[in-house]
Design an enzyme around this catalytic site. Structure first.
Site, mmCIF file in Angstrom:
data_model
loop_
_atom_site.group_PDB
_atom_site.id
_atom_site.type_symbol
_atom_site.label_atom_id
_atom_site.label_comp_id
_atom_site.label_asym_id
_atom_site.label_seq_id
_atom_site.Cartn_x
_atom_site.Cartn_y
_atom_site.Cartn_z
ATOM 1 N N GLU A 139 0.843 -1.203 0.000
ATOM 2 C CA GLU A 139 0.000 0.000 0.000
ATOM 3 C C GLU A 139 0.876 1.250 0.000
ATOM 4 O OE1 GLU A 139 -4.027 -0.690 2.292
ATOM 5 O OE2 GLU A 139 -2.311 -1.302 3.551
ATOM 6 N N TYR A 163 -14.724 27.256 -1.280
ATOM 7 C CA TYR A 163 -14.755 25.798 -1.399
ATOM 8 C C TYR A 163 -13.693 25.251 -2.340
ATOM 9 C CZ TYR A 163 -18.053 26.954 -5.186
ATOM 10 O OH TYR A 163 -18.668 27.500 -6.280
ATOM 11 N N GLU A 172 -8.185 6.494 9.753
ATOM 12 C CA GLU A 172 -8.639 7.288 10.891
ATOM 13 C C GLU A 172 -7.737 8.510 11.090
ATOM 14 O OE1 GLU A 172 -8.408 4.007 10.717
ATOM 15 O OE2 GLU A 172 -9.965 3.038 11.918
ATOM 16 N N LYS A 198 -11.916 4.085 1.373
ATOM 17 C CA LYS A 198 -10.750 3.363 0.854
ATOM 18 C C LYS A 198 -11.267 2.260 -0.078
ATOM 19 C CE LYS A 198 -6.438 1.306 2.494
ATOM 20 N NZ LYS A 198 -5.653 0.947 3.692
#
Length: 127
Positions: free
Chosen positions: A29, A61, A81, A106
């Site tokens: 990863e 934005y 997290e 994910k």
């Protein structure tokens, strides 16, 4: 704890920000990277901006989207997290924002069973 939705009705919403980054607990990863999808809802009072048609009274934005992407791209970490917390801090750095909800998806998570989505969602507010 007061529900943020009952305290504030106005929000800026960014949905589906796609970011390529190298987060995860596995070496592949970190080496190969993968796509993350981020949703952000920032709660703030939009009345002053609307009343004066004044960009300075709100959060731009477009700039916010770029900051969120940069927060996700930097410094690989193990957990989404941690990525969500980093994004929340980035959004709350804007003074008009009272609270934020961040969802980090994910879609290529290394899970051995078929799945539709893997995500974490956090809500943070100013102290």
């Amino acid at each position: 704890m007061t529900d943020i939705h009952s305290r504030r009705a106005d929000s800026i919403v960014l949905t589906g920000l796609r970011v390529r980054a190298n987060h995860g607990v596995f070496d592949f990863e970190r080496a190969d990277g993968q796509d993350f999808v981020v949703d952000v809802t920032a709660w703030l009072d939009l009345a002053p901006a609307a009343a004066g048609d004044d960009l300075a009274a709100t959060v731009h934005y477009g700039d916010l989207a770029e900051e969120v992407v940069a927060a996700v791209e930097r410094d690989p970490v193990d957990l989404i997290e941690t990525v969500a917390e980093r994004v929340a801090s980035t959004v709350l750095a804007h003074e008009p924002v009272d609270a934020v909800e961040v969802t980090v998806h994910k879609p290529q998570a290394p899970i051995s069973v078929p799945f539709g989505d893997v995500a974490v969602r956090i809500t943070r507010s100013r102290p």
